[in-house]
Design an enzyme around this catalytic site. Structure first.
Site, PDB file in Angstrom:
ATOM      1  N   HIS A 268     -18.946 -15.833  10.229  1.00 13.74           N
ATOM      2  CA  HIS A 268     -19.678 -14.825   9.465  1.00 13.74           C
ATOM      3  C   HIS A 268     -20.358 -13.650  10.397  1.00 13.74           C
ATOM      4  O   HIS A 268     -19.823 -13.320  11.379  1.00 13.74           O
ATOM      5  CB  HIS A 268     -20.213 -15.095   8.286  1.00 13.74           C
ATOM      6  N   HIS A 309      -9.517 -12.014  10.199  1.00 12.12           N
ATOM      7  CA  HIS A 309     -10.612 -11.787   9.166  1.00 12.12           C
ATOM      8  C   HIS A 309      -9.593 -12.322   7.594  1.00 12.12           C
ATOM      9  O   HIS A 309      -8.462 -12.244   7.609  1.00 12.12           O
ATOM     10  CB  HIS A 309     -10.698 -10.440   9.002  1.00 12.12           C
ATOM     11  N   ASP A 365     -16.687  -7.415  14.616  1.00 14.94           N
ATOM     12  CA  ASP A 365     -17.619  -7.936  15.654  1.00 14.94           C
ATOM     13  C   ASP A 365     -17.187  -8.108  16.932  1.00 14.94           C
ATOM     14  O   ASP A 365     -18.001  -8.400  18.094  1.00 14.94           O
ATOM     15  CB  ASP A 365     -18.006  -9.620  15.378  1.00 14.94           C
TER      16      ASP A 365
END
Ligand code: ACO
Length: 431
Positions: A268, A309, A365
């Site tokens: 995460h 994702h 990210d």
């Protein structure tokens, strides 16, 4: 028979049931009436990891993962990133509307005037080992805030809730900077209420001896944008933790500490840290083909961090904005040498059948860590930089959950596959 309904036939009994369909869902509890016999508990759904279960009705964030769309309260993320500030976006997430002039000023004033933390928090941080992970320190200090503000337990009082919301949003940068300064062995820098939310965070983090820390406007804007992009992301792991823990009626500091714990995980919010570690480990462009090979043959064990994702099966819209932002930041800081490895990795992965077939695209990210590193943040601060803005989303989701009459304490069911009832055996008889 209503058109908006689902007819189910239970082949065990031959009975048919008509279940209403509302907003593309059937109520799991409507299945309970479907029983094989009078002693049967009734049918349940089995959905480990909530891959196809809506656990709430929400008006905060909309995502279309196939089209790569992200809206906060209806506003596209691209517009907010270009035109808004983090504080304004936080207000939007929490209140449902952009603030009008007077509201914007009083919101900024309230947040700015709650940035200080009790001096004992400093002592708490001083008790951590020199190499403590800043996310662990952040989690602990946020949890500790609940002991400084015991009135926060009164979660059903709207005024009390409001105050804890200011406090949490205001104090997160202070606690984050405190954790960073402890890691670096530097003295704590107090908040400067004359600065913007992001500029103040940068000065608390990086100021050394200069009387007035000059924040570069490009870096301040970059942080605003990164904070806006991380403000909320509907029902992800940490938000689910915030709602689930908050549903017990605990104060928002404790629930936020739980959400921070969820965010800390490498799958995460810890992923941005892992991306940088991965890029450093790869080290040079010529090592990329071997790394990609390792990912593809590891059976899921080695992952291309920052890719994939649960919801986006297309390019993450946040990653697109961050990629553009990276160029602007690198004009001010020096170019991050890891960028070339990241660009090449992305290029190869987007054409490789393994990633294409699984719809694995760069997520938020993949590039954010490169910017943070160029700005001077150490790698282990990355998840902390995610937690600061996400606090606004967590609090908006927490309050929405509290005000939702359909919500109760979160308590999933299970399918029990363990031993049937048996009698306790004393130690000498256990073989
Ligand atoms: N690299 C290589 N393979 C991957 C990756 C990846 N990053 N992500 C998924 N896969 C593969 C899986 O091995 C699986 O392959 P299989 O069908 O052959 O078994 C398939 O793609 C589906 O993956 P799942 O793990 O089932 O997908 P899920 O939706 O559960 O996971 C997750 C999503 C956790 C984000 C995953 O893509 C991942 O681990 N990514 C890397 C970590 C990361 O970047 N996390 C940040 C997410 S964004 C955020 O939290 C802010």
């Amino acid at each position: 028979m209503s058109k908006d309904s689902l007819t189910i036939t239970d082949n065990r009994t031959g009975k048919s049931y008509e279940l209403p369909i509302e907003s593309g869902t059937v109520k799991a509890l409507d299945l309970r009436q479907i029983k094989a016999g009078p002693d049967d508990f009734g049918l349940m759904t089995y959905d480990p990891a909530f891959t196809n279960t809506a656990a709430c009705k929400s008006r905060i964030t909309f995502i279309d993962g196939d089209k790569g769309i992200l809206n906060y309260r209806g506003y596209p993320i691209e517009q907010l990133a270009e035109k808004s500030t983090f504080l304004e976006t936080a207000y939007l997430l929490l209140h449902g509307e952009l603030p009008r002039r007077g509201e914007a000023e009083s919101w900024a004033h309230d947040v700015t005037h709650h940035t200080m933390v009790h001096e004992n928090i400093k002592e708490l941080v001083a008790g951590f080992r020199y190499d403590a992970h800043p996310m662990g320190m952040l989690m602990s200090t946020v949890a500790a805030l609940s002991t400084f503000y015991p009135e926060a337990k009164d979660i059903h009082d709207a005024q009390v809730r409001r105050k804890q919301i200011f406090r949490l949003i205001a104090k997160m940068p202070t606690l984050a900077a405190l954790a960073h300064r402890h890691s670096m062995g530097l003295p704590f820098v107090y908040p400067d209420n004359d600065l913007s939310y992001c500029a103040n965070f940068l000065q608390m983090t990086f100021r050394v001896t200069e009387p007035t820390y000059q924040v570069h406007p490009v870096l301040e804007k970059a942080l605003e944008v990164l904070f806006i992009l991380h403000g909320d992301h509907e029902q992800n792991c940490s938000t689910n933790a915030m709602r689930a823990v908050g549903s017990s009626g605990v104060d928002p500091y404790s629930a936020t500490a739980a959400a921070i714990a969820a965010l800390y995980g490498p799958l995460h919010g810890g992923a941005n840290e892992q991306v940088l570690r991965m890029l450093e480990e790869i080290g040079s462009k010529d090592k990329i083909p071997q790394f990609i090979k390792d990912v593809k043959t590891s059976g899921g064990e080695v992952r291309l961090m920052g890719f994939g994702h649960r919801v986006y099966k297309n390019y993450d819209p946040r990653a697109k904005i961050i990629k553009v932002m990276a160029d602007r930041v690198f004009e001010v800081t020096r170019r991050n040498p890891l960028l070339d490895i990241a660009l090449e990795l992305e290029h190869i992965a987007l054409e490789d059948e393994y990633f294409v077939k699984r719809k694995l695209y760069p997520n938020v990210d993949f590039y954010s860590g490169l910017i943070y590193q160029a700005m001077g943040f150490p790698i282990d601060m990355f998840p902390v930089l995610f937690a600061i803005p996400r606090t606004a989303g967590w609090l908006a989701q927490w309050e929405e959950m509290l005000l939702d009459k359909e919500q109760k304490i979160a308590r999933p069911r299970q399918i029990y596959l363990g031993s049937p009832r048996r009698d306790y055996a004393p130690l000498e008889k256990r073989g």
